[in-house]
Design a protein around this motif. Sequence first.
Motif, PDB file in Angstrom:
ATOM      1  N   SER A 169     -10.292   8.952 -27.081  1.00 48.96           N
ATOM      2  CA  SER A 169     -11.425   9.877 -27.094  1.00 48.96           C
ATOM      3  C   SER A 169     -12.705   9.049 -27.192  1.00 48.96           C
ATOM      4  O   SER A 169     -12.679   7.830 -27.034  1.00 48.96           O
ATOM      5  CB  SER A 169     -11.312  10.839 -28.280  1.00 48.96           C
ATOM      6  OG  SER A 169     -11.592  10.160 -29.496  1.00 48.96           O
ATOM      7  N   ASN A 170     -13.808   9.703 -27.509  1.00 47.90           N
ATOM      8  CA  ASN A 170     -15.066   8.992 -27.701  1.00 47.90           C
ATOM      9  C   ASN A 170     -15.216   8.441 -29.109  1.00 47.90           C
ATOM     10  O   ASN A 170     -16.305   7.992 -29.475  1.00 47.90           O
ATOM     11  CB  ASN A 170     -16.246   9.923 -27.382  1.00 47.90           C
ATOM     12  CG  ASN A 170     -16.331  10.234 -25.898  1.00 47.90           C
ATOM     13  OD1 ASN A 170     -16.035   9.382 -25.067  1.00 47.90           O
ATOM     14  ND2 ASN A 170     -16.712  11.451 -25.556  1.00 47.90           N
ATOM     15  N   ILE A 190       4.836  -4.679 -19.694  1.00 49.25           N
ATOM     16  CA  ILE A 190       4.515  -3.262 -19.502  1.00 49.25           C
ATOM     17  C   ILE A 190       3.018  -3.142 -19.237  1.00 49.25           C
ATOM     18  O   ILE A 190       2.204  -3.758 -19.918  1.00 49.25           O
ATOM     19  CB  ILE A 190       4.881  -2.430 -20.748  1.00 49.25           C
ATOM     20  CG1 ILE A 190       6.361  -2.579 -21.084  1.00 49.25           C
ATOM     21  CG2 ILE A 190       4.529  -0.964 -20.539  1.00 49.25           C
ATOM     22  CD1 ILE A 190       6.760  -1.880 -22.373  1.00 49.25           C
ATOM     23  N   SER A 191       2.653  -2.352 -18.245  1.00 50.78           N
ATOM     24  CA  SER A 191       1.233  -2.121 -17.986  1.00 50.78           C
ATOM     25  C   SER A 191       0.775  -0.851 -18.703  1.00 50.78           C
ATOM     26  O   SER A 191       1.582   0.021 -19.028  1.00 50.78           O
ATOM     27  CB  SER A 191       0.964  -1.998 -16.486  1.00 50.78           C
ATOM     28  OG  SER A 191       1.640  -0.877 -15.956  1.00 50.78           O
ATOM     29  N   ALA A 192      -0.526  -0.760 -18.970  1.00 53.36           N
ATOM     30  CA  ALA A 192      -1.079   0.395 -19.671  1.00 53.36           C
ATOM     31  C   ALA A 192      -2.364   0.832 -18.991  1.00 53.36           C
ATOM     32  O   ALA A 192      -3.149   0.001 -18.531  1.00 53.36           O
ATOM     33  CB  ALA A 192      -1.349   0.045 -21.134  1.00 53.36           C
ATOM     34  N   GLN A 193      -2.562   2.133 -18.901  1.00 56.64           N
ATOM     35  CA  GLN A 193      -3.785   2.685 -18.329  1.00 56.64           C
ATOM     36  C   GLN A 193      -4.420   3.636 -19.333  1.00 56.64           C
ATOM     37  O   GLN A 193      -3.753   4.498 -19.908  1.00 56.64           O
ATOM     38  CB  GLN A 193      -3.493   3.434 -17.023  1.00 56.64           C
ATOM     39  CG  GLN A 193      -4.746   3.994 -16.356  1.00 56.64           C
ATOM     40  CD  GLN A 193      -4.459   4.552 -14.982  1.00 56.64           C
ATOM     41  OE1 GLN A 193      -3.475   4.170 -14.342  1.00 56.64           O
ATOM     42  NE2 GLN A 193      -5.306   5.447 -14.500  1.00 56.64           N
ATOM     43  N   ARG A 194      -5.733   3.475 -19.546  1.00 54.98           N
ATOM     44  CA  ARG A 194      -6.443   4.284 -20.529  1.00 54.98           C
ATOM     45  C   ARG A 194      -7.018   5.546 -19.881  1.00 54.98           C
ATOM     46  O   ARG A 194      -7.561   5.494 -18.780  1.00 54.98           O
ATOM     47  CB  ARG A 194      -7.571   3.463 -21.166  1.00 54.98           C
ATOM     48  CG  ARG A 194      -8.344   4.194 -22.249  1.00 54.98           C
ATOM     49  CD  ARG A 194      -9.506   3.349 -22.734  1.00 54.98           C
ATOM     50  NE  ARG A 194     -10.304   4.045 -23.732  1.00 54.98           N
ATOM     51  CZ  ARG A 194     -11.500   3.668 -24.119  1.00 54.98           C
ATOM     52  NH1 ARG A 194     -12.050   2.579 -23.595  1.00 54.98           N
ATOM     53  NH2 ARG A 194     -12.172   4.352 -25.029  1.00 54.98           N
ATOM     54  N   PHE A 195      -6.914   6.666 -20.587  1.00 52.64           N
ATOM     55  CA  PHE A 195      -7.495   7.927 -20.161  1.00 52.64           C
ATOM     56  C   PHE A 195      -8.436   8.404 -21.261  1.00 52.64           C
ATOM     57  O   PHE A 195      -8.054   8.449 -22.432  1.00 52.64           O
ATOM     58  CB  PHE A 195      -6.405   8.974 -19.910  1.00 52.64           C
ATOM     59  CG  PHE A 195      -5.471   8.607 -18.788  1.00 52.64           C
ATOM     60  CD1 PHE A 195      -5.685   9.093 -17.511  1.00 52.64           C
ATOM     61  CD2 PHE A 195      -4.395   7.755 -19.005  1.00 52.64           C
ATOM     62  CE1 PHE A 195      -4.825   8.759 -16.472  1.00 52.64           C
ATOM     63  CE2 PHE A 195      -3.545   7.407 -17.982  1.00 52.64           C
ATOM     64  CZ  PHE A 195      -3.755   7.898 -16.697  1.00 52.64           C
ATOM     65  N   VAL A 196      -9.680   8.755 -20.895  1.00 53.10           N
ATOM     66  CA  VAL A 196     -10.702   9.088 -21.890  1.00 53.10           C
ATOM     67  C   VAL A 196     -11.314  10.460 -21.588  1.00 53.10           C
ATOM     68  O   VAL A 196     -12.386  10.547 -20.976  1.00 53.10           O
ATOM     69  CB  VAL A 196     -11.819   8.028 -21.929  1.00 53.10           C
ATOM     70  CG1 VAL A 196     -12.678   8.222 -23.180  1.00 53.10           C
ATOM     71  CG2 VAL A 196     -11.250   6.624 -21.889  1.00 53.10           C
ATOM     72  N   ASP A 202     -10.836  18.776 -22.361  1.00 55.81           N
ATOM     73  CA  ASP A 202     -10.478  18.031 -21.155  1.00 55.81           C
ATOM     74  C   ASP A 202      -9.136  17.312 -21.270  1.00 55.81           C
ATOM     75  O   ASP A 202      -8.722  16.614 -20.342  1.00 55.81           O
ATOM     76  CB  ASP A 202     -11.574  17.007 -20.837  1.00 55.81           C
ATOM     77  CG  ASP A 202     -12.919  17.676 -20.605  1.00 55.81           C
ATOM     78  OD1 ASP A 202     -12.979  18.571 -19.746  1.00 55.81           O
ATOM     79  OD2 ASP A 202     -13.891  17.302 -21.290  1.00 55.81           O
ATOM     80  N   ASP A 203      -8.452  17.471 -22.396  1.00 53.67           N
ATOM     81  CA  ASP A 203      -7.178  16.771 -22.596  1.00 53.67           C
ATOM     82  C   ASP A 203      -6.157  17.135 -21.527  1.00 53.67           C
ATOM     83  O   ASP A 203      -5.425  16.272 -21.020  1.00 53.67           O
ATOM     84  CB  ASP A 203      -6.604  17.094 -23.980  1.00 53.67           C
ATOM     85  CG  ASP A 203      -7.332  16.354 -25.098  1.00 53.67           C
ATOM     86  OD1 ASP A 203      -8.168  15.484 -24.782  1.00 53.67           O
ATOM     87  OD2 ASP A 203      -7.064  16.659 -26.274  1.00 53.67           O
TER      88      ASP A 203
END
Length: 222
Positions: A169-170, A190-196, A202-203
């Motif tokens: 989150s913020n 393992i790769s990781a991608q961030r979602f904000v 907006d979740d």
Amino acid sequence: MARSVTRRALLTTASLVAIGAVVHAQRSQPWRVALVTSGQGDRIIGWFREALEAKGYREGKDLIFELREAKGHYALLPKLVEELVALKPDIIIAEATPAIAAAQRATSTTPIIMAPATDPIGSGFVRSFAKPGGNITGVANMFGDLTAKTLDIIRLLFPKVRKIGVLTSNNPTHPALAHVAARSPGVIGISAQRFVPPNPADDEKAFAYMPAAECEIVYVLA
């Protein structure tokens, strides 16, 4: 300052620390306790009431609670804290880093209880665990330490996973935690991608993007 395991235990501990700090001497009128939350406040204030009633403190007679809740909209926090400070509370309980930061900016004299902070030293809330200094004390959840360990557990439970989604989150502590979450799995392939998502509403959109990004597991930061 103390470490704890569950969010409820952390908040209950903080409430007792707070009341012990202000209700040490008796007086004729109730003590005014301000609570500002970064998220939802109804359940949290319920925990406080339960813990304090068990200690013999009665709302309305010994204590008056003033609640302000941001519900995940952190931009509202400065105004909410200003409202509380104007009420001249005896103490402010701030839930999570965004609320603590807003309270710190609003007053340097009213006692502030962190309930809890993720990185109180790195965030500039206290000088050290042994000697906090200033007008802030409370509890830390040490979530930074737990992030890497949680990723180790993911690897043990799901040995074939290749990519995880990290929901943040913020919250100002999340970039550093997201960096740990991205770095740690990389060491073991393992790769990781961030979602904000900018706000809690907006979740669902963030979760909807994850399958297209080929994320097999979602790790949600606190």
